[in-house]
Design an enzyme around this catalytic site. Sequence first.
Site, PDB file in Angstrom:
ATOM      1  N   ASP A  57       0.859  -1.177   0.000  1.00 22.33           N
ATOM      2  CA  ASP A  57       0.000   0.000   0.000  1.00 22.33           C
ATOM      3  C   ASP A  57       0.899   1.232   0.000  1.00 22.33           C
ATOM      4  O   ASP A  57       1.823   1.319  -0.795  1.00 22.33           O
ATOM      5  CB  ASP A  57      -0.963  -0.020   1.189  1.00 22.33           C
ATOM      6  N   TRP A 203     -36.360 -20.887  16.929  1.00 18.40           N
ATOM      7  CA  TRP A 203     -37.070 -21.506  18.046  1.00 18.40           C
ATOM      8  C   TRP A 203     -37.180 -23.010  17.758  1.00 18.40           C
ATOM      9  O   TRP A 203     -37.508 -23.415  16.645  1.00 18.40           O
ATOM     10  CB  TRP A 203     -38.479 -20.896  18.184  1.00 18.40           C
ATOM     11  N   ASP A 370     -45.106 -24.659  36.254  1.00 21.26           N
ATOM     12  CA  ASP A 370     -44.817 -23.742  35.139  1.00 21.26           C
ATOM     13  C   ASP A 370     -45.914 -22.687  35.024  1.00 21.26           C
ATOM     14  O   ASP A 370     -46.668 -22.418  35.974  1.00 21.26           O
ATOM     15  CB  ASP A 370     -44.640 -24.579  33.848  1.00 21.26           C
ATOM     16  N   ASP A 371     -46.038 -22.119  33.854  1.00 24.62           N
ATOM     17  CA  ASP A 371     -46.952 -21.016  33.562  1.00 24.62           C
ATOM     18  C   ASP A 371     -48.391 -21.341  33.972  1.00 24.62           C
ATOM     19  O   ASP A 371     -48.823 -22.482  33.879  1.00 24.62           O
ATOM     20  CB  ASP A 371     -46.883 -20.775  32.048  1.00 24.62           C
ATOM     21  N   ARG A 447     -46.707 -12.943  21.233  1.00 24.39           N
ATOM     22  CA  ARG A 447     -47.365 -13.825  22.205  1.00 24.39           C
ATOM     23  C   ARG A 447     -48.342 -13.011  23.069  1.00 24.39           C
ATOM     24  O   ARG A 447     -48.428 -13.200  24.282  1.00 24.39           O
ATOM     25  CB  ARG A 447     -46.342 -14.543  23.086  1.00 24.39           C
ATOM     26  N   LYS A 480     -37.893 -20.826  37.571  1.00 25.03           N
ATOM     27  CA  LYS A 480     -37.656 -20.804  36.118  1.00 25.03           C
ATOM     28  C   LYS A 480     -38.027 -19.403  35.632  1.00 25.03           C
ATOM     29  O   LYS A 480     -39.173 -18.995  35.725  1.00 25.03           O
ATOM     30  CB  LYS A 480     -38.515 -21.872  35.443  1.00 25.03           C
ATOM     31  N   TRP A 481     -37.030 -18.678  35.131  1.00 26.61           N
ATOM     32  CA  TRP A 481     -37.195 -17.270  34.736  1.00 26.61           C
ATOM     33  C   TRP A 481     -37.302 -17.214  33.217  1.00 26.61           C
ATOM     34  O   TRP A 481     -36.310 -17.393  32.521  1.00 26.61           O
ATOM     35  CB  TRP A 481     -35.981 -16.478  35.227  1.00 26.61           C
ATOM     36  N   ASP A 482     -38.502 -16.958  32.736  1.00 29.97           N
ATOM     37  CA  ASP A 482     -38.742 -17.042  31.290  1.00 29.97           C
ATOM     38  C   ASP A 482     -38.715 -15.662  30.630  1.00 29.97           C
ATOM     39  O   ASP A 482     -38.806 -14.619  31.306  1.00 29.97           O
ATOM     40  CB  ASP A 482     -40.105 -17.721  31.056  1.00 29.97           C
ATOM     41  N   ASN A 484     -40.223 -14.407  26.743  1.00 29.24           N
ATOM     42  CA  ASN A 484     -40.835 -15.031  25.566  1.00 29.24           C
ATOM     43  C   ASN A 484     -41.155 -14.111  24.393  1.00 29.24           C
ATOM     44  O   ASN A 484     -42.110 -14.361  23.658  1.00 29.24           O
ATOM     45  CB  ASN A 484     -42.121 -15.756  25.991  1.00 29.24           C
ATOM     46  N   ASP A 552     -37.331 -25.427  23.665  1.00 24.20           N
ATOM     47  CA  ASP A 552     -38.701 -25.914  23.851  1.00 24.20           C
ATOM     48  C   ASP A 552     -38.926 -27.211  23.098  1.00 24.20           C
ATOM     49  O   ASP A 552     -39.938 -27.876  23.288  1.00 24.20           O
ATOM     50  CB  ASP A 552     -39.710 -24.869  23.356  1.00 24.20           C
TER      51      ASP A 552
END
Length: 738
Positions: A57, A203, A370-371, A447, A480-482, A484, A552
């Site tokens: 260069d 996913w 769960d949920d 969602r 369980k810390w989701d 989404n 999942d």
Amino acid sequence: MGIIFEKNRKDGTAVFLLNTPNSSYIITVLNGGIVSHSGWGRRVEKWSGNSALWKIDRGINLPDGFDLHNLSLDTLPQEYGTSGLSDFRPSAVEISLSDGTKALDLRYDSHQIQNGKPQLEGLPATYALNDKEVQTLALKLKDTLFDVYVTLFYSVWEQRDVICRWVEIENKTGGSIKIEKVMSACVDFASSDFNMLQLSGAWGRERKVYIKELVHGTQSIESRRGSSSHQQNPFTALLSKGATEDTGEVFGFNFVYSGNFLARTDVDFTESTRFSMGINPYNFSWNLKTLDKFVAPEVVMVYSKDGLGQMSRTFHDLYRENLCRGEWKDKPRPIVINNWEATYFDFDEKKLCNLADSAKEAGVELFVLDDGWFGNRFDDKRALGDWVVNTEKLKGGLPYIVSEMKKRGLKFGIWVEPEMVSPESNLYKAHPDWCLHIPGREPYLARTQLMLDLSRTDVTDYLFETLSNIFSSAEISYVKWDFNRSMTDVYSVKLDSENQQEVAHRYLLGLYNLMERLISKFPHILFEACASGGGRFDPAILYYMPQIWTSDNTDALSRISIQAGTTLVYPPSSMSCHVSAVPNHQTARQTPLAQRAFTAMAGTYGYELDMTKLSKDEIAQIAEYSELYKKLRNVVQFGNLYRLVSLWEKSDKVEKYAAWMNVSKDKHFAVVTISWIYAEALAPKIVLRLKGLDENADYKDLKTGNIYSAKELMHYGILFANMWAGNASEQILLEKVN
Ligand code: GLA
């Protein structure tokens, strides 16, 4: 000594030699203070540097003369490339300055070498257990015109082939500056003879391994979703051509961050490669007032001279020992049952207790609810944010269900998704401005939910209080810390328009602060992270939560590939895996129980199916698998992992079966797992050569009682003759006998 500094060399340069057991990383400070990168690879004890510079260069006259005014930075390997001057490659840093330019000419200012590793304020990072384990170089650069300081940090591990890098920018200009881009690591490799490995997917099919050859131009992976993402994991490896599982040089990069990232590889006209990794400049800038500092998150760089397998084991050990924290760091993880695929939203306390009865019989240790246990949460369209037990579904609330579990000898865990709010919720009615949204625009739902604005301290304070109340309302042993959805409508009503590009990063800082407060307050809780499965499987999360729901997708065959990609970087102890029902709820595939169990035993083990529908025999069989896992879990979670087949090395054989083994650190115990992926009539025999055993020992096959020498097992192998669909998975347990 990990870091050697040699100043006033004959040619006027100074050199930093950063040494780990098998690697060296070399930085040269040239006459005039330009900081050049001289190499990263196999360990050397000293560095002459005579052949290190490329002189085409517009010419660089080194080593005997250095003409600053007739110099191109474009062909000179840089330690931290800047923009606006003569380096035309993608820069590592861009800052808008008060003269309207983004030109930066960073030169050596000073440096400090210290034992140990300083913390990164407000950010997750690897840490040293003592000052002997790591040495850290802080290399401070300064712009030639403005009082802008950029400090490059390098933590060099004494016993690991790891260098951790991060960057701090300090503004002493007297006015504000705007950081538009700040990569945490930038490495200029002298050649482009590499393949690039990335972990990409979606996913339900996270972290598939893709390997491609580098060509001229840019190859990048990134996330713009506000999370580290299902689509691209914040990981890249550069593999020397021909590198395999056990041979060849591999350079691994992993970003300790859960938000938008960029990892890019640029091959230029001289066949050099610039790799850089950091916060994605997309939708990011940071106003830095005078005297303020900005810290960019850490990149972990691993060198392996022995292929991908060794790279993986180096990451695993580092993350288990120097990233994960807390009471659960080294504790064997319990076998769980999660009611999600067993009941979805359709449960009451009686149904849960029935499920717990079967689970107890099947050897389970902890029940995860769960949920669906709170507010008006009868489906996934409402009630996120209303973290109050729904006593219609759960009579007696959490204390009752916990006491029922306790009666059965089970611990209890609970699901939360704290970062979200449903438009149909009391929380949203009370605080419509708490979610991320752009005034005047209808925010996008995913969602049927919105994201709370975690850049606001009133929001994170509220979440801390609310979650603290739930976690102390009953004996909760696991959470369980989701998370989404992806981040959209990135705007905070608390910030001025000129600071809106900071929101995505401020969100992460808020999240980390919230997690830190909660894990400190509830040290006994085992936290498992989740993001629609593995959408936030990154080292930053592991700093707070030692395990993550991998995907999942619980189908055994899908999981073999997802888990192989995951453990390329992340340790088995971090990878949550459950046995689920057949036909599988995501793929409708039928797989034998043994295959589901052995596949899930590759990580932290559990179940996610309606066990009340199983026969006595099936429960008894599952109980045997649970017992087996209890024997294996120390080896799997905390031992060494060896891949006996690399699914991504395309040859005729490899797509037909997978095989891996876990060996205890003292090499006393080993578990070999083989799993048939593609059923064939009269399948050819398979000979598996084992790895990682004690060369000089004999091992006993605990099922047959046969004794083999380790050399025989490793150099001649074990024969598997009957692998067909009905016998789709086998496990061999080996114990050292002398
Ligand atoms: C996400 C998680 C699942 C489950 C559901 C509950 O999809 O990944 O494991 O917890 O949410 O809504």
